[in-house]
Design a protein around this motif. Structure first.
Motif, PDB file in Angstrom:
ATOM      1  N   VAL A  17       0.861  -1.183   0.000  1.00 58.54           N
ATOM      2  CA  VAL A  17       0.000   0.000   0.000  1.00 58.54           C
ATOM      3  C   VAL A  17       0.896   1.230   0.000  1.00 58.54           C
ATOM      4  N   ILE A  18       0.815   2.007  -1.074  1.00 59.70           N
ATOM      5  CA  ILE A  18       1.631   3.213  -1.227  1.00 59.70           C
ATOM      6  C   ILE A  18       0.710   4.424  -1.104  1.00 59.70           C
ATOM      7  N   TYR A  19       1.131   5.429  -0.332  1.00 63.17           N
ATOM      8  CA  TYR A  19       0.240   6.578  -0.137  1.00 63.17           C
ATOM      9  C   TYR A  19       1.024   7.787   0.351  1.00 63.17           C
ATOM     10  N   ILE A  64      -8.922   5.501   5.142  1.00 63.72           N
ATOM     11  CA  ILE A  64      -9.642   4.790   4.074  1.00 63.72           C
ATOM     12  C   ILE A  64      -8.897   3.520   3.689  1.00 63.72           C
ATOM     13  N   LEU A  65      -7.591   3.648   3.482  1.00 70.22           N
ATOM     14  CA  LEU A  65      -6.774   2.501   3.090  1.00 70.22           C
ATOM     15  C   LEU A  65      -6.742   1.441   4.189  1.00 70.22           C
ATOM     16  N   VAL A  89      -2.825 -13.232   3.022  1.00 67.39           N
ATOM     17  CA  VAL A  89      -2.450 -11.966   2.394  1.00 67.39           C
ATOM     18  C   VAL A  89      -1.644 -11.145   3.402  1.00 67.39           C
ATOM     19  N   ASN A  90      -0.475 -10.734   3.003  1.00 67.07           N
ATOM     20  CA  ASN A  90       0.376  -9.904   3.851  1.00 67.07           C
ATOM     21  C   ASN A  90       0.423  -8.488   3.282  1.00 67.07           C
ATOM     22  N   ILE A  91       0.074  -7.492   4.095  1.00 69.77           N
ATOM     23  CA  ILE A  91       0.019  -6.103   3.644  1.00 69.77           C
ATOM     24  C   ILE A  91       1.169  -5.312   4.241  1.00 69.77           C
ATOM     25  N   THR A  92       1.912  -4.614   3.372  1.00 67.51           N
ATOM     26  CA  THR A  92       2.998  -3.724   3.771  1.00 67.51           C
ATOM     27  C   THR A  92       2.633  -2.300   3.368  1.00 67.51           C
ATOM     28  N   HIS A  93       2.906  -1.345   4.234  1.00 68.14           N
ATOM     29  CA  HIS A  93       2.595   0.055   3.937  1.00 68.14           C
ATOM     30  C   HIS A  93       3.862   0.856   3.643  1.00 68.14           C
ATOM     31  N   ASP A 110       2.437  -8.890  -5.364  1.00 68.48           N
ATOM     32  CA  ASP A 110       1.359  -9.442  -6.191  1.00 68.48           C
ATOM     33  C   ASP A 110       0.303  -8.391  -6.501  1.00 68.48           C
ATOM     34  N   LEU A 111       0.279  -7.325  -5.712  1.00 70.89           N
ATOM     35  CA  LEU A 111      -0.698  -6.243  -5.909  1.00 70.89           C
ATOM     36  C   LEU A 111      -0.172  -4.994  -5.210  1.00 70.89           C
ATOM     37  N   ILE A 112      -0.396  -3.853  -5.842  1.00 66.45           N
ATOM     38  CA  ILE A 112      -0.109  -2.563  -5.212  1.00 66.45           C
ATOM     39  C   ILE A 112      -1.399  -1.758  -5.131  1.00 66.45           C
ATOM     40  N   VAL A 113      -1.670  -1.223  -3.949  1.00 66.87           N
ATOM     41  CA  VAL A 113      -2.789  -0.308  -3.751  1.00 66.87           C
ATOM     42  C   VAL A 113      -2.190   1.088  -3.632  1.00 66.87           C
ATOM     43  N   LEU A 114      -2.542   1.957  -4.571  1.00 70.05           N
ATOM     44  CA  LEU A 114      -1.972   3.297  -4.639  1.00 70.05           C
ATOM     45  C   LEU A 114      -3.017   4.320  -4.193  1.00 70.05           C
TER      46      LEU A 114
END
Length: 308
Positions: free
Chosen positions: A6-8, A18-19, A31-35, A81-85
């Motif tokens: 997650v990039i912000y 929100i993110l 699922v492992n989430i990194t900020h 595997d996925l980026i949330v921008l």
């Protein structure tokens, strides 16, 4: 285990909330989430002074890169595997930190050949900013697979007053105790968690082909036809102003600040006088433009990029 980055960039913290809420359902299961919060070499102020805010306009609109610190080595060493921008809109354009990140070598390396979901939180006009973000992602060879837009739902002129109160006071409170709170509503922020499930399902199945359709079923994007035209015309006028102001000097120069004063006056006039006239013209042409509105709504709700 699926890896999500997650990039912000956020000043007030609204976008992070929100993110985080999206992440509550996205992060379920394997699922492992990194900020990664983008850090600036010269941070912008918050709250803003009026001169400093408007003086940031030319470089923001013209997408002039600013100095940012690269992500940590442990972030750069992974393949995601996925980026949330997550991004904000500044002057009808993705914010300078996001612009700088997507133009940086580290940013390009992270998003290249990687599915990306964009999440925008703004006052109301985000369509042309998203088009610019699409181009930045395309230039970096990223794969845009989903888009979510959360906005201030109040009418334009009320949101102008409340967002100014927030930016110049630093407080997300009711102006004079009578106006609604600025920004995305607390309810919409909380309900953002609903978007995590379809993103997670697409991620786990390695199939993002239907993700945007599923997000649209959850009202991830709502298109205001009037704001499409306002956004387009605003970009044309902003382009002229931004190039003029850049020629008047560097940020903070007294000669440039004098012209920034003229720009502030124009912007107020455009919001309070020109915009209502444009709205009347929009109403008068509503029926003849039905086909175009439908076509525009379909395009801007999607993740496709028009060929130039």
């Amino acid at each position: 285990m699926k890896e999500v980055l997650v990039i912000y960039y956020t000043q007030s913290g609204q976008l992070f909330d929100i993110l985080e809420n999206i992440g509550t359902t996205l992060g379920e299961g394997p699922v492992n989430i990194t900020h990664h919060k983008i850090e600036l070499e010269k941070p912008f102020p918050f709250p803003w002074t009026k001169d400093r805010f408007y003086d940031a306009f030319p470089e923001s609109f013209l997408q002039v890169p600013i100095g940012i610190y690269p992500p940590k080595d442990e972030i750069l060493s992974k393949k995601y595997d996925l980026i949330v921008l997550g991004y904000q809109v500044w002057f009808l354009t993705p914010s300078p930190p996001i612009n700088a990140f997507l133009k940086s070598e580290a940013g390009k390396r992270l998003v290249e050949n990687t599915p990306v979901v964009t999440v925008v939180a703004c006052r109301n006009m985000w369509i042309q900013a998203q088009e610019k973000t699409k181009r930045l992602l395309a230039d970096a060879k990223a794969k845009l697979v989903g888009h979510i837009a959360l906005v201030d739902r109040h009418i334009n002129h009320i949101s102008v007053l409340t967002i100014e109160h927030w930016m110049f006071s630093g407080k997300k409170t009711r102006l004079w105790g009578i106006f609604p709170k600025p920004g995305v509503s607390d309810s919409d922020i909380a309900k953002a968690s609903r978007f995590g499930k379809p993103i997670r399902e697409a991620l786990l199945s390695d199939d993002f082909s239907k993700l945007q359709d599923e997000l649209l079923m959850l009202d991830a994007v709502k298109i205001n036809p009037y704001l499409i035209k306002t956004d387009e015309r605003g970009n044309i006028v902003f382009s002229k102003w931004a190039n003029l102001l850049r020629k008047k000097g560097e940020p903070g120069d007294s000669a440039r600040l004098k012209w920034i004063g003229f720009f502030k006056f124009y912007l107020k006039f455009a919001i309070w006088v020109i915009a209502p006239i444009v709205f009347i013209v929009f109403l008068l042409t509503y029926l003849p433009m039905t086909r175009k509105r439908k076509k525009d709504k379909e395009y801007y709700s999607n993740v496709l990029l028009k060929e130039e």
